[in-house]
Enzyme design. Sequence first.
Site, mmCIF file in Angstrom:
data_model
loop_
_atom_site.group_PDB
_atom_site.id
_atom_site.type_symbol
_atom_site.label_atom_id
_atom_site.label_comp_id
_atom_site.label_asym_id
_atom_site.label_seq_id
_atom_site.Cartn_x
_atom_site.Cartn_y
_atom_site.Cartn_z
ATOM 1 N N VAL A 82 3.970 -5.798 -4.984
ATOM 2 C CA VAL A 82 2.574 -5.882 -5.421
ATOM 3 C C VAL A 82 2.165 -7.345 -5.509
ATOM 4 O O VAL A 82 2.800 -8.135 -6.204
ATOM 5 C CB VAL A 82 2.381 -5.194 -6.785
ATOM 6 C CG1 VAL A 82 0.936 -5.340 -7.251
ATOM 7 C CG2 VAL A 82 2.785 -3.725 -6.703
ATOM 8 N N SER A 83 1.122 -7.714 -4.785
ATOM 9 C CA SER A 83 0.661 -9.105 -4.820
ATOM 10 C C SER A 83 -0.804 -9.184 -4.434
ATOM 11 O O SER A 83 -1.332 -8.309 -3.736
ATOM 12 C CB SER A 83 1.487 -9.980 -3.862
ATOM 13 O OG SER A 83 1.144 -9.707 -2.510
ATOM 14 N N ARG A 90 -9.252 -12.160 -9.059
ATOM 15 C CA ARG A 90 -10.406 -11.774 -9.875
ATOM 16 C C ARG A 90 -11.537 -11.176 -9.037
ATOM 17 O O ARG A 90 -12.724 -11.443 -9.284
ATOM 18 C CB ARG A 90 -10.900 -12.962 -10.708
ATOM 19 C CG ARG A 90 -9.802 -13.555 -11.596
ATOM 20 C CD ARG A 90 -10.352 -14.508 -12.633
ATOM 21 N NE ARG A 90 -9.273 -15.111 -13.402
ATOM 22 C CZ ARG A 90 -8.620 -14.516 -14.396
ATOM 23 N NH1 ARG A 90 -8.919 -13.262 -14.725
ATOM 24 N NH2 ARG A 90 -7.654 -15.144 -15.047
ATOM 25 N N GLY A 92 -11.056 -7.724 -8.182
ATOM 26 C CA GLY A 92 -10.807 -6.292 -8.299
ATOM 27 C C GLY A 92 -9.823 -5.747 -7.291
ATOM 28 O O GLY A 92 -9.666 -4.527 -7.176
ATOM 29 N N LEU A 94 -6.430 -5.966 -7.161
ATOM 30 C CA LEU A 94 -5.280 -5.287 -7.761
ATOM 31 C C LEU A 94 -5.682 -3.919 -8.304
ATOM 32 O O LEU A 94 -4.990 -2.925 -8.072
ATOM 33 C CB LEU A 94 -4.686 -6.143 -8.880
ATOM 34 C CG LEU A 94 -3.518 -5.508 -9.635
ATOM 35 C CD1 LEU A 94 -2.359 -5.214 -8.698
ATOM 36 C CD2 LEU A 94 -3.066 -6.387 -10.795
ATOM 37 N N SER A 118 6.812 -8.544 -12.683
ATOM 38 C CA SER A 118 6.950 -10.001 -12.712
ATOM 39 C C SER A 118 6.211 -10.578 -13.914
ATOM 40 O O SER A 118 6.653 -11.564 -14.515
ATOM 41 C CB SER A 118 6.408 -10.606 -11.414
ATOM 42 O OG SER A 118 5.056 -10.221 -11.212
ATOM 43 N N GLU A 119 5.077 -9.973 -14.262
ATOM 44 C CA GLU A 119 4.309 -10.356 -15.447
ATOM 45 C C GLU A 119 3.944 -9.080 -16.200
ATOM 46 O O GLU A 119 3.017 -8.369 -15.815
ATOM 47 C CB GLU A 119 3.048 -11.117 -15.043
ATOM 48 C CG GLU A 119 3.317 -12.464 -14.373
ATOM 49 C CD GLU A 119 2.035 -13.203 -14.057
ATOM 50 O OE1 GLU A 119 1.539 -13.936 -14.926
ATOM 51 O OE2 GLU A 119 1.534 -13.033 -12.933
ATOM 52 N N TYR A 123 0.567 -4.732 -16.229
ATOM 53 C CA TYR A 123 0.650 -3.324 -15.871
ATOM 54 C C TYR A 123 0.359 -2.359 -17.015
ATOM 55 O O TYR A 123 0.173 -1.163 -16.777
ATOM 56 C CB TYR A 123 2.018 -3.034 -15.251
ATOM 57 C CG TYR A 123 2.158 -3.725 -13.913
ATOM 58 C CD1 TYR A 123 1.555 -3.202 -12.778
ATOM 59 C CD2 TYR A 123 2.834 -4.930 -13.801
ATOM 60 C CE1 TYR A 123 1.633 -3.845 -11.563
ATOM 61 C CE2 TYR A 123 2.930 -5.595 -12.587
ATOM 62 C CZ TYR A 123 2.328 -5.048 -11.465
ATOM 63 O OH TYR A 123 2.409 -5.696 -10.265
ATOM 64 N N PHE A 414 13.953 -2.937 -6.998
ATOM 65 C CA PHE A 414 13.550 -2.270 -5.759
ATOM 66 C C PHE A 414 12.237 -2.864 -5.251
ATOM 67 O O PHE A 414 11.579 -3.590 -5.937
ATOM 68 C CB PHE A 414 13.405 -0.758 -5.974
ATOM 69 C CG PHE A 414 12.617 -0.369 -7.185
ATOM 70 C CD1 PHE A 414 11.216 -0.304 -7.146
ATOM 71 C CD2 PHE A 414 13.248 -0.098 -8.392
ATOM 72 C CE1 PHE A 414 10.489 0.039 -8.263
ATOM 73 C CE2 PHE A 414 12.518 0.268 -9.523
ATOM 74 C CZ PHE A 414 11.142 0.339 -9.457
#
Length: 414
Positions: A82-83, A90, A92, A94, A118-119, A123, A414
């Site tokens: 996911v990136s 900013r 939208g 993601l 990662s952060e 989530y 994974f």
Amino acid sequence: MTTELRVLKPAEWERWFGSCELAFGGIPEEATERALWSELTECDRSIGVWDGEDCVGTAGAFGLRLSVPGGAVVPAAGVTTVSVASTHRRRGILTSMMRRQLDDIRSWGEPLAVLTASEPVIYGRYGYGAATQFLAAEIDTARVRLPEPERTDRPDGVRLRRVKADDPAVREACEALYAADVAGRPGMLARRPGWERRPVVGGGKAADGRSALQCVLAERHGEAAGFALFRLRPDWDRSGPKGTVELKDLHAGDPAAYASLWRFLFGIDLMSTVEAGNRPVDDAFQYLVSDFRRCRVRLQDSLYLRPVEVGAALSARTYRAPVDVVLTVEDAFCPWNEGSWRLSGDAGGASCERTGDTAELALSVRELGAAYLGGTSLTALARAGRVTELRPGALAAASEAFGSDVAPWLPHGF
């Protein structure tokens, strides 16, 4: 600026994966690891956001099988890669990918979505709760001791043998030992074909001076009883050698094989530290060592879990104690989960159905995900104000039922 979100085409994989690498700092994966990820990527379950010819957003979803309390292995979407490009933050992107992905996962009939964050702050707003932790340790083997066996020649019939980590016969034996652990510990992944290469890919000598990946097999009567995968990081100062053993993986079928492997790691010549980067929080070495303080233990969040279909997810696991409770669930991002659910179950099985009965516990889908594998108690979440008891006694009973005698653990990413 117009962007397009679409399913990944195999021919686009290099640009898609390269965009993700750039978002994570721009350091390319080692060649053999990159090749493995290319092979394992399920393009029809992956999406990208494109601005013209440029890939500016990526998200994938492996078709995984996750062990849950009770020993069942449940289909789960392993959210990965996911990136969002730093040039397109900013906007939208993601949220649009998370929306599309969860809709897809629901259509695939998979009741759970899981990821490693990662952060972590990102989530929670999409309903993911921290469901497992891992233990990391830096053990001073010059001062910490393990109990010696009563016999020094093959204690309890265990023989240790150096083997090649990438030998197909060795990998088969190690995979069998790993698979035997899956049903007994929630949070583990039942590895599909190709994933058995995950622990050993990139196992050659590292550029920073670490050794190639090494393997020791514990055997009893010619049968594999355990294994340890590790690297050595030699070092010296004026006082002499002070190398480090980097433990990558260790599984054993019984306490004697387990202890033999740890004694071996503690006794490798020229090494004075064992670093274990990812172990279960209830790992037994903690109860064998002579001095726990000198193990420099720390905990860290690991697997994040989200029920995609609340009813199917809660029905897929068993419960440590009998439970009959009405949960009212908040889930603004996946509104099909919102409302009241009656969960009834025990160690033999469970059902979770829509109900109009009066709610007894209130929580969001995020807290439900955190408690799902039994590693986070509903009682602890209630103390933090994240779960509300609506009927006296409901919280204690549900918290006991959701718990697990074995700590959940994700052995690799994974």
